[in-house]
Design a protein around this motif. Sequence first.
Motif, PDB file in Angstrom:
ATOM      1  N   GLU A   1       0.843  -1.187   0.000  1.00  0.00           N
ATOM      2  CA  GLU A   1       0.000   0.000   0.000  1.00  0.00           C
ATOM      3  C   GLU A   1       0.883   1.243   0.000  1.00  0.00           C
ATOM      4  OE1 GLU A   1      -2.816   0.182   3.167  1.00  0.00           O
ATOM      5  OE2 GLU A   1      -3.679  -1.782   2.759  1.00  0.00           O
TER       6      GLU A   1
ATOM      7  N   THR B   1       0.697   5.678   0.047  1.00  0.00           N
ATOM      8  CA  THR B   1      -0.101   6.897   0.215  1.00  0.00           C
ATOM      9  C   THR B   1       0.530   8.051  -0.543  1.00  0.00           C
ATOM     10  OG1 THR B   1      -0.966   6.242   2.372  1.00  0.00           O
ATOM     11  CG2 THR B   1      -0.961   8.596   1.879  1.00  0.00           C
TER      12      THR B   1
ATOM     13  N   LYS C   1      -4.731  13.709  -1.796  1.00  0.00           N
ATOM     14  CA  LYS C   1      -4.222  12.681  -0.899  1.00  0.00           C
ATOM     15  C   LYS C   1      -5.026  11.409  -1.109  1.00  0.00           C
ATOM     16  CE  LYS C   1      -3.140  11.623   3.931  1.00  0.00           C
ATOM     17  NZ  LYS C   1      -3.138  12.136   5.339  1.00  0.00           N
TER      18      LYS C   1
ATOM     19  N   THR D   1      -4.672   6.686  -0.799  1.00  0.00           N
ATOM     20  CA  THR D   1      -3.898   5.459  -0.629  1.00  0.00           C
ATOM     21  C   THR D   1      -4.342   4.438  -1.663  1.00  0.00           C
ATOM     22  OG1 THR D   1      -3.585   5.831   1.735  1.00  0.00           O
ATOM     23  CG2 THR D   1      -3.309   3.578   0.932  1.00  0.00           C
TER      24      THR D   1
ATOM     25  N   SER E   1       2.259   2.814   3.321  1.00  0.00           N
ATOM     26  CA  SER E   1       1.268   3.015   4.381  1.00  0.00           C
ATOM     27  C   SER E   1       1.131   1.776   5.263  1.00  0.00           C
ATOM     28  CB  SER E   1      -0.088   3.378   3.780  1.00  0.00           C
ATOM     29  OG  SER E   1      -0.520   2.404   2.860  1.00  0.00           O
ATOM     30  N   GLU E   2       1.973   0.779   5.033  1.00  0.00           N
ATOM     31  CA  GLU E   2       1.991  -0.413   5.873  1.00  0.00           C
ATOM     32  C   GLU E   2       3.389  -1.003   5.852  1.00  0.00           C
ATOM     33  OE1 GLU E   2       0.715  -3.816   2.606  1.00  0.00           O
ATOM     34  OE2 GLU E   2      -0.694  -3.294   4.200  1.00  0.00           O
TER      35      GLU E   2
ATOM     36  N   SER F   1       2.547  12.235   5.764  1.00  0.00           N
ATOM     37  CA  SER F   1       2.954  10.832   5.803  1.00  0.00           C
ATOM     38  C   SER F   1       4.441  10.692   6.101  1.00  0.00           C
ATOM     39  CB  SER F   1       2.640  10.170   4.449  1.00  0.00           C
ATOM     40  OG  SER F   1       1.256  10.168   4.203  1.00  0.00           O
TER      41      SER F   1
END
Length: 239
Positions: free
Chosen positions: A19, A21, A29, A31, A53-54, A234
Motif C-alpha cells: 500500500e 499513500t 491525498k 492510498t 502506508s503499511e 505521511s
Amino acid sequence: MNSQFRLPADFLTILTEGEVTHEDFEGHKGTIKAGDLQWMTAGKGIVHSEMPSEQGTQKGLQLWINLSSQNKMIEPRYQELQSKDIANVAKDGIEVRVIAGEALGTQSPIYTRTPTMYLDFTLKPGAHLKQRIPPTWNSFVYIIEGDGVFGKSKSSPITAHHLLLLGSGDGLEAWNQSANPLRFILVGGEPLGEPVVQYGPFVMNTEEEIDQTFYDYQNCINGFEKAKHWRSESMFSLN
C-alpha cells in the motif's frame, strides 16, 4: 519519498504489492493498494510524496507519458482508480485489464492527452493472443510473471522481468506455451516528434526551459508557490 516535478507528462502508477499513500501540495491525498492505480499530471509543477502506508514490501510499475509542448504548463491533476473499477475482460484463456486504450473489444474509461495503450494481460497455459497496435506507435512488452513466446511461435521464450521492444506496424502476437500463467503489460503510444531535455526530476523541451524550471522551483514561483510551506504528513509520521 518526497519529489518535485515539472514535466510535460502524465504519471501512471500501478501497485502490484503493498500500500502507498500519495500527498501533494495541491491538497490531493489518497492510498492505493495492490491492483489499484493512480494517475498524476505534473504539468507546470508539483511537489509530492509517495510513502508506504503499511509494513512489508511495496512493489509497483510506473509509466511516464510525454505531453505535447502546448500541454506542459497545464494545472497539476491527481486521480485514483480502484482495481474493481478497472475495465476487465476475459476470452479464450486471455484476461486483460484495460487501463488505457482498447483490447478484446473493451475500451478503457481513462482519457489520455497523448494517445496511449496500457494493457495488463494474463494468458493461461496454451493461450494465444493477437493484439493490434497502431502502426506509427512506439510500443514495448514487460513480462511480470511466467515466460512467453512473442512474435513467432518457434521463438525462444522470454522470462519474467525482461522488456521487449516491438517493431513498428507489427502488432503483438504472444503464446503461453508453458504450464504456468503468463502475465505481462503491453504499453504503446503515439510519438510527439518533439525534443525532450531532462535534468533530475525536471523534463522540458529545451535547455533554456530547464534552467527556468530550476529558477522557478528555487524561488517558489510560476507554479511552485505552494512548495515553500508544504510538508508531507505521511513523511513526518514515519520519523
